[in-house]
Write a protein that holds these residues in place. Structure first.
Motif, PDB file in Angstrom:
ATOM      1  N   ARG A   1       0.759  -1.287  -0.269  1.00  0.00           N
ATOM      2  CA  ARG A   1       0.068  -0.518  -0.146  1.00  0.00           C
ATOM      3  C   ARG A   1       0.711   1.615   0.134  1.00  0.00           C
ATOM      4  O   ARG A   1       1.629   1.214   0.601  1.00  0.00           O
ATOM      5  N   VAL A   2       0.893   2.457  -1.156  1.00  0.00           N
ATOM      6  CA  VAL A   2       0.986   3.608  -1.196  1.00  0.00           C
ATOM      7  C   VAL A   2       0.431   4.553  -0.698  1.00  0.00           C
ATOM      8  O   VAL A   2      -0.820   4.683  -1.678  1.00  0.00           O
ATOM      9  N   VAL A   3       0.003   5.175   0.336  1.00  0.00           N
ATOM     10  CA  VAL A   3      -0.707   6.474   0.424  1.00  0.00           C
ATOM     11  C   VAL A   3      -0.593   7.989   0.680  1.00  0.00           C
ATOM     12  O   VAL A   3       0.578   8.284   1.009  1.00  0.00           O
ATOM     13  N   SER A   4      -1.652   8.489  -0.019  1.00  0.00           N
ATOM     14  CA  SER A   4      -1.296   9.761  -0.575  1.00  0.00           C
ATOM     15  C   SER A   4      -2.526  10.535   0.356  1.00  0.00           C
ATOM     16  O   SER A   4      -4.122  10.179  -0.115  1.00  0.00           O
ATOM     17  N   SER A   5      -2.505  11.648   1.163  1.00  0.00           N
ATOM     18  CA  SER A   5      -3.467  12.773   2.058  1.00  0.00           C
ATOM     19  C   SER A   5      -3.767  13.277   0.959  1.00  0.00           C
ATOM     20  O   SER A   5      -3.412  13.722   0.410  1.00  0.00           O
TER      21      SER A   5
END
Length: 396
Positions: free
Chosen positions: A134-138
């Protein structure tokens, strides 16, 4: 909390239908004996095959979604606590082997704002089954985007047999330190994804989930999704699609900290020309029950509707029980699915199902906890390999 794991071997279940044109990939489930008599069955081979595929689509789509929801709602070992309002603060993310699971934060590549969960077939963490990054971007105080890539391995495989890619968006949410939503606060979720085998896009599927805030062990939710087989069936010269929704369901944390999802999936099965189906996107829902789904199918012909009551229990992240009783499918077919609790989740006969039409058998399947395995059409005993709740090709 430690995650209990047993060795998981690829076995058999039903999902969406693809075809031999997909090519390659993974272990092939053994051909299953056809259960029940076939005498007097007026259904043609084509109809039995199509009905079996439609059933696979109807069941496989929500089961794949529920499995993904479990994996993306909280860090390993914290799902049941998140349901009661706790955040994911007891998971270290150092990659240590924990009864068949490794969890890295950041991922093994060291990407910023990422996590990686690796599920193994053995408790000693030597044979990879699933590797999810998972790569998370706010995107705001209560929203974020997640790029999720899952490599799927056959037992003893050294390279992935399939890859699932998803773009996930959360909104109206609170998040823990790893970017997972806090279940007790509620949230809205959408996803768009596909399954590829040997680089060939095989299954397309989009969906949405609405989770209501909860302060106890029972959380209400609703969902809808649509999808289709991108490669189609060259023998029938057609492809299959599906759309369905769950207007309202429950997620319950049980006394043993297992989690049970209970819902009734209603929807429609479609056929169409190969390459002729598409997914249409409408307005996102933010409350339950859902009356108008966000995702619908276009370009196909409706074959009939289905109504499937589903009860799926996950114990520490692993499917431990699936029950479907007297589900109504197209053409008057009936589906029943049971779980043999005396067997471990890795057993090929852990979950068994039978599709019938009156007193006649249409198809049978067995499955392991990952939804990998074999579907068998009763009319001719033809077997189809299943990967990640989807039928991907005829077994050789």
């Amino acid at each position: 909390m430690k995650i209990l794991r047993t060795s998981l071997a690829l076995a058999a279940l039903v999902g969406s239908f693809s075809l031999a044109a997909c090519g390659g990939g993974g272990g092939t489930g053994s051909t299953l004996p056809v259960s029940g008599g076939n005498g007097g069955n007026s259904q043609s081979l084509t109809q039995q095959t199509e009905d079996s595929v439609d059933t696979a689509n109807a069941v496989g789509s929500p089961m794949k979604d529920i499995s993904n929801y479990n994996d993306t709602m909280s860090a390993p070992g914290t799902a049941q606590f998140a349901a009661k309002g706790s955040k994911s603060t007891d998971t270290v993310g150092d990659g240590s082997c924990n009864n068949g699971v490794e969890f890295f934060a950041p991922d093994k590549a060291g990407d910023p704002n990422s996590t990686e969960r690796i599920d193994f077939y053995d408790n000693g963490c030597t044979q990879i089954a699933r590797d999810a990054v998972r790569v998370v971007s706010s995107t705001g105080s209560g929203s974020e985007n997640v790029a999720r890539t899952v490599n799927l391995y056959a037992l003893n495989g050294t390279s992935p047999e399939a890859v699932r890619s998803e773009s996930v968006a959360f909104s109206n949410a609170q998040f823990d330190r790893y970017g997972y939503p806090v279940l007790s606060a509620g949230f809205d979720r959408t996803h768009s994804g596909n399954l590829t085998i040997n680089g060939v896009r095989t299954i397309d599927g989009d969906g949405e989930l609405v989770v209501a805030p909860s302060a106890n062990s029972v959380t209400t939710f609703c969902s809808d999704s649509a999808g289709f087989n991108a490669t189609g069936d060259s023998n029938l010269n057609e492809t299959f699609g599906w759309q369905g929704m769950n207007p309202s369901g429950t997620r319950t944390v049980n006394s043993d900290n297992s989690v049970t999802w209970a819902l009734t999936r209603t929807g429609t099965a479609y056929t169409g020309a190969i390459g002729g189906l598409t997914i249409q996107t409408g307005a996102q829902n933010t409350s339950c029950p859902i009356s108008t789904p966000m995702f619908t199918l276009a370009g196909g012909t409706a074959k009939g509707s289905y109504n499937i009551p589903i009860s799926a229990t996950y114990k520490q992240g692993i499917l431990s029980n699936l029950t479907i009783s007297n589900a109504s499918l197209v053409n008057g077919d009936t589906l029943n699915v049971t779980t043999n609790s005396s067997l471990p989740p890795s057993d090929p006969h852990f979950i068994s199902g039978t599709l019938t039409n009156g007193s006649n058998n249409v198809s049978t399947f067995n499955v392991d906890a990952f939804g990998d395995g074999t579907l068998v059409v009763a009319k001719n005993g033809k077997a189809y390999q299943i990967v990640d709740w989807h039928v991907v090709k005829a077994s050789s």
